[in-house]
Design an enzyme around this catalytic site. Structure first.
Site, short mmCIF file in Angstrom:
data_model
loop_
_atom_site.label_atom_id
_atom_site.label_comp_id
_atom_site.label_asym_id
_atom_site.label_seq_id
_atom_site.Cartn_x
_atom_site.Cartn_y
_atom_site.Cartn_z
N TRP A 71 0.84 -1.20 0.00
CA TRP A 71 0.00 0.00 0.00
C TRP A 71 0.87 1.25 0.00
O TRP A 71 0.55 2.24 -0.67
CB TRP A 71 -0.91 0.01 1.23
CG TRP A 71 -1.83 1.19 1.30
CD1 TRP A 71 -3.10 1.27 0.83
CD2 TRP A 71 -1.54 2.48 1.87
NE1 TRP A 71 -3.63 2.52 1.07
CE2 TRP A 71 -2.69 3.29 1.70
CE3 TRP A 71 -0.43 3.03 2.49
CZ2 TRP A 71 -2.75 4.60 2.15
CZ3 TRP A 71 -0.48 4.34 2.93
CH2 TRP A 71 -1.63 5.11 2.76
N HIS A 72 1.98 1.19 0.72
CA HIS A 72 2.82 2.37 0.85
C HIS A 72 3.57 2.70 -0.43
O HIS A 72 3.91 3.87 -0.66
CB HIS A 72 3.82 2.20 2.00
CG HIS A 72 3.24 2.50 3.34
ND1 HIS A 72 2.58 1.55 4.10
CD2 HIS A 72 3.20 3.64 4.07
CE1 HIS A 72 2.17 2.10 5.23
NE2 HIS A 72 2.53 3.37 5.23
N GLY A 73 3.86 1.74 -1.25
CA GLY A 73 4.60 2.05 -2.46
C GLY A 73 4.70 0.87 -3.40
O GLY A 73 4.70 -0.29 -2.98
#
Length: 465
Positions: free
Chosen positions: A320-322
């Site tokens: 989700w973060h990257g």
């Protein structure tokens, strides 16, 4: 449009009286239009994606609420998930999966199908927000909103649209519907949060950014001390950048008589990594817990499945973060460390003092931020290797300045965090007999933001996620 941009300030001053002077559907319509305008200012082309997500989940929620035949309800909720995750997957992860496929099968770059896919601002945040709404309606935990304008205002609520907090319908939607009341305490709390957020972002994060950027751009050219300083700087930078946005978002919302969720609760004073994730980006952590970890089975079906569910959840958190393998591994390592914490707690009854555990946990987080910040595995490995071996020397003249910058800009935050931790509350002091002192403190903080704020303010780090 950033909160501290002049265009936002002017737009908000124009919007604010209309928000309180109008009522009912007119007020909600004005809020929806203002929110869409705020988003379109980034790039009007991506406004259509936001509206597609809104229309899909508005329709699906009504369908699953009205339908009694379970297979049909499952069809509608599955359709919603596929469309939402499909848009998120294409716009956020197309380049990632394409690059991984090309690398895995040794496909020449000349044979690769090239397409430029830009990341729409806030797509991860509003996708998770609309999905939580439809899933809650599907579980019959919340009723579907029948007024389309109200639903638009809920999803596109501009203070938290681009970088959270991720709001559930039970927490925000009813506040959109009810009539707001203008209250001076809300103005005070909102200004306090907004100025605190500006201080974190403009004074601390943006001034420490050049130090961390230099360290990560070419770690092999840095001293061991310089890399340590760079890692500490990024840890403070990302915290002040993201929590600064959350504070500003909460402050703007509070002036509108809307309370949004607390997203950060002194995470660097956590005694375990598990506690850290209950204090860092809290609305995402709770979202993953409620919609991924618990549906997978949580800790209900034995230790092995508990760890499996934990690692899957943290891997998804990293993704989700990257859109890079460094983020996925970063998430998995967090899950593995928490697994180790669980095993140690089971095997050993003794525990070191809390301050020792805080020290250890903070440095584990700092070390893992290196993997998060590095552009690729190669850079991360060079950074780790150079940081733990006297690669180019232990100290240099430049480290003097960087260390002074780190100490000078971080000390107010450290002292403020310790005071909050010791007092046991994040609530503002509303004893109005000392309002002169409060006004003086707010004025002084605003003056420091103007005086020491970075001249080249940057976009928020989490806008890229």
């Amino acid at each position: 449009m950033l909160f501290f941009d002049n265009i936002f300030m002017i737009s908000f001053v124009i919007f604010y009286p209309f928000y309180f002077l109008t009522h009912g559907r007119t007020r909600i319509f004005i809020l929806a239009i203002a929110s869409l305008f705020f988003y379109a200012w980034w790039d009007y082309r991506f406004l259509s994606l936001l509206l597609i997500s809104v229309m899909v989940d508005y329709t699906v929620a009504i369908k699953v609420e009205d339908e009694v035949y379970q297979p049909t309800r499952k069809f509608w909720i599955t359709l919603s998930i596929i469309i939402n995750l499909g848009m998120l997957g294409f716009f956020k992860y197309y380049n990632f999966f394409t690059d991984s496929f090309v690398a895995a099968f040794g496909i020449p770059e000349s044979d690769r199908f090239m397409i430029d896919v830009l990341l729409p601002p806030g797509i991860s945040f509003y996708t998770f927000q609309t999905m939580s709404y439809t899933l809650d309606v599907y579980r019959r935990q919340y009723k579907a909103e029948r007024d389309f304008t109200t639903f638009v205002a809920y999803v596109a609520f501009f203070p938290q649209l681009v970088a959270g907090p991720i709001e559930r319908p039970g927490e925000l939607l009813h506040q959109i519907i009810r009539e707001p009341r203008f209250k001076w305490p809300n103005i005070y709390i909102g200004l306090r949060l907004f100025i605190l957020g500006c201080f974190k972002k403009l004074v601390i994060a943006d001034n420490l950014s050049p130090i961390s950027d230099a360290a990560f751009s070419n770690p092999s050219a840095q001293t061991t001390t310089g890399l340590l300083i760079g890692a500490y700087c990024f840890a403070l930078q990302i915290y002040c950048d993201f929590s600064g946005y959350s504070d500003m978002a909460r402050g703007v919302a509070r002036t509108m008589d809307v309370q949004t969720g607390l997203n950060f609760n002194l995470p660097y004073l956590s005694a375990t990594l598990n506690e850290f994730w209950r204090r860092w980006h809290m609305t995402l952590s709770y979202w993953l817990r409620d919609y991924v970890y618990i549906p997978l089975g949580g800790s209900r079906f034995g230790f092995a499945k508990h760890i499996r569910n934990l690692l899957i959840t943290f891997a998804l958190s990293g993704l989700w973060h990257g859109a890079a393998w460094t983020f996925v591994i970063w998430g998995i390592v967090h899950g593995l460390w928490i697994t180790g914490e669980i095993l140690i707690a089971r095997a050993i009854s003794w525990s070191p003092p809390r301050y020792v555990k805080i020290f250890i946990t903070f440095h584990v987080v700092v070390l893992l931020w290196v993997l998060f910040r590095a552009p690729d595995f190669g850079t991360a490995l060079i950074y780790y290797k150079s940081m733990f071996t006297a690669n180019a020397g232990i100290y240099s003249a430049a480290d003097n300045f960087n260390l002074a910058m780190l100490a000078g800009y971080s000390s107010p935050l450290v002292l403020f965090s310790i005071w909050q931790y010791a007092s046991g509350t994040l609530a503002p002091d509303l004893r109005w007999q000392s309002r002169q002192i409060h006004a003086l403190m707010l004025g002084a903080a605003a003056f420091v933001v103007v005086l020491l704020g970075s001249e080249s303010a940057k976009q928020f780090i989490y806008f890229q996620f």
